[in-house]
Design a protein around this motif. Structure first.
Motif, PDB file in Angstrom:
ATOM      1  N   ALA A  32     -20.262 -10.185 -10.846  1.00 22.35           N
ATOM      2  CA  ALA A  32     -19.026  -9.824 -10.065  1.00 22.35           C
ATOM      3  C   ALA A  32     -17.565 -10.916 -10.218  1.00 22.35           C
ATOM      4  O   ALA A  32     -16.962 -10.287 -10.468  1.00 22.35           O
ATOM      5  N   ASN A  35     -16.105 -10.159 -13.162  1.00 26.06           N
ATOM      6  CA  ASN A  35     -15.408  -8.394 -13.310  1.00 26.06           C
ATOM      7  C   ASN A  35     -15.890  -7.470 -13.828  1.00 26.06           C
ATOM      8  O   ASN A  35     -15.504  -6.943 -14.313  1.00 26.06           O
ATOM      9  N   HIS A  37     -18.848  -5.531 -12.592  1.00 28.49           N
ATOM     10  CA  HIS A  37     -18.802  -5.099 -11.925  1.00 28.49           C
ATOM     11  C   HIS A  37     -18.395  -3.381 -11.359  1.00 28.49           C
ATOM     12  O   HIS A  37     -17.354  -2.985 -11.922  1.00 28.49           O
ATOM     13  N   GLU A  38     -19.171  -2.412 -10.658  1.00 28.86           N
ATOM     14  CA  GLU A  38     -18.180  -1.655 -10.260  1.00 28.86           C
ATOM     15  C   GLU A  38     -18.207  -1.099  -8.269  1.00 28.86           C
ATOM     16  O   GLU A  38     -19.922  -0.525  -8.794  1.00 28.86           O
ATOM     17  N   ALA A  39     -17.757  -0.838  -7.654  1.00 24.14           N
ATOM     18  CA  ALA A  39     -18.112  -1.071  -6.497  1.00 24.14           C
ATOM     19  C   ALA A  39     -19.092  -1.511  -5.950  1.00 24.14           C
ATOM     20  O   ALA A  39     -19.546  -2.627  -6.466  1.00 24.14           O
ATOM     21  N   VAL A  40     -20.034   0.166  -5.461  1.00 22.87           N
ATOM     22  CA  VAL A  40     -21.690  -0.643  -4.634  1.00 22.87           C
ATOM     23  C   VAL A  40     -21.895   0.500  -5.889  1.00 22.87           C
ATOM     24  O   VAL A  40     -23.703   0.314  -5.882  1.00 22.87           O
ATOM     25  N   ALA A  41     -21.796   0.643  -7.343  1.00 23.07           N
ATOM     26  CA  ALA A  41     -23.362   1.047  -8.084  1.00 23.07           C
ATOM     27  C   ALA A  41     -23.590   0.178  -9.280  1.00 23.07           C
ATOM     28  O   ALA A  41     -22.655  -1.506  -8.515  1.00 23.07           O
ATOM     29  N   ASN A  42     -24.208   0.737 -10.559  1.00 21.73           N
ATOM     30  CA  ASN A  42     -24.674  -0.050 -11.699  1.00 21.73           C
ATOM     31  C   ASN A  42     -25.588  -1.142 -10.782  1.00 21.73           C
ATOM     32  O   ASN A  42     -25.598  -1.589 -10.056  1.00 21.73           O
ATOM     33  N   TRP A  61     -26.406   0.634  -3.197  1.00 19.64           N
ATOM     34  CA  TRP A  61     -25.422   0.352  -2.455  1.00 19.64           C
ATOM     35  C   TRP A  61     -25.229  -1.242  -1.772  1.00 19.64           C
ATOM     36  O   TRP A  61     -24.562  -1.024  -0.970  1.00 19.64           O
ATOM     37  N   HIS A  63     -23.119  -4.041  -2.676  1.00 16.18           N
ATOM     38  CA  HIS A  63     -22.435  -4.906  -3.632  1.00 16.18           C
ATOM     39  C   HIS A  63     -22.547  -6.096  -4.575  1.00 16.18           C
ATOM     40  O   HIS A  63     -23.891  -6.674  -3.199  1.00 16.18           O
ATOM     41  N   ASP A  90     -31.033   3.466  -5.509  1.00 19.65           N
ATOM     42  CA  ASP A  90     -30.183   4.603  -6.606  1.00 19.65           C
ATOM     43  C   ASP A  90     -31.196   5.308  -7.163  1.00 19.65           C
ATOM     44  O   ASP A  90     -31.796   5.024  -8.099  1.00 19.65           O
TER      45      ASP A  90
END
Length: 255
Positions: A32, A35, A37-42, A61, A63, A90
């Motif tokens: 994080a 940078n 990360h992507e929203a609450v994905a990955n 989901w 962060h 997920d």
């Protein structure tokens, strides 16, 4: 007793797994910060059993910047009821990580993200990382490339296909998708992903000039890639330093 309280109570009796939890939680926080990360994905995952089939992974989901060691799910790739759990992961995470931990012994730590520069390169018709400097040469002929993207990876068949795409490699450029790296430890996987994203940043900037690339000869690129092997121990120093930076900012990842 709550799940978190239970983990904390068992730290002394299961210190090895707890340290793995702490390291993986640190990787989320650092991703994080950088940078990636992507929203609450990955998703990141880490094997805790000798056969690699039992593994830790981030809950659905959540962060990356908020993940703690005690939050991580403990999953079994051989458990068909995993997606029926009240805290099921997920579907895309289970599809990719579950299949890889089940089938690839060398994939003990799996980091899959959509960082800006690696994803930009993965979106090119030719997503090969051209050896134009020391960092890009680290990946010369050492990255598997998958050009078979067919949508969000949330079906069993897609997970099995990605297992085949990675094969014995440690890095996978996922065409039109992102990137995935695997390693024996979190430190090694984190360091490799760090340099891969840096290499792709350099390549994107070089492409953006519109000028011809000065691509290294195969001989020099291979020599440089082999030269990186002598620096493998630096991955552990790099990760340890990054954890110290995290400790100074917010040590809650280790809770």
């Amino acid at each position: 007793m709550s799940t978190v309280a239970s983990f904390k109570a068992n730290r002394k009796t299961d210190s090895e797994e707890w340290q793995l939890r702490v390291d993986l939680a640190a990787a989320f926080r650092l991703a994080a910060e950088l940078n990636w990360h992507e929203a609450v994905a990955n998703h990141f995952s880490l094997a805790v059993s000798a056969d690699g089939k039992k593994f830790l992974m981030n809950p659905r989901w959540r962060h990356f910047s908020r993940i703690k060691a005690s939050d991580l799910l403990l999953l079994d790739s051989d458990d068909p009821s995993t997606m029926d759990r009240p805290d099921a992961p997920d579907p895309s995470a289970w599809c990719i990580h579950g299949n890889m931990h089940k089938s690839l012994a060398h994939a003990r730590c799996i980091l899959h993200v959509h960082p800006p520069y690696a994803t930009a390169i993965a979106s090119l018709a030719d997503p090969d990382i051209k050896p134009i400097d020391q960092n890009t040469a680290r990946y010369f002929r050492r990255v598997a490339i998958d050009l078979g993207f067919g949508g969000i990876a949330d079906e069993q068949e897609e997970g099995e296909r990605l297992v085949r795409a990675l094969g014995n490699a440690n890095r996978l450029m996922m065409g039109n998708h992102g990137v995935l790296v695997v390693a024996e430890t979190v430190a090694e996987a984190f360091d490799d992903l760090y340099y891969l994203e840096r290499a792709c940043q350099t390549l994107v900037l070089a492409y953006s000039t519109g000028r011809p690339l000065s691509v290294l000869s195969d001989e020099v690129a291979e020599k440089t890639a082999k030269g990186w092997e002598a620096y493998k121990p630096s991955a552990f120093a790099h990760f340890a330093q990054m954890k110290e930076i995290l400790d100074a900012k917010d040590p809650s990842y280790a809770d």
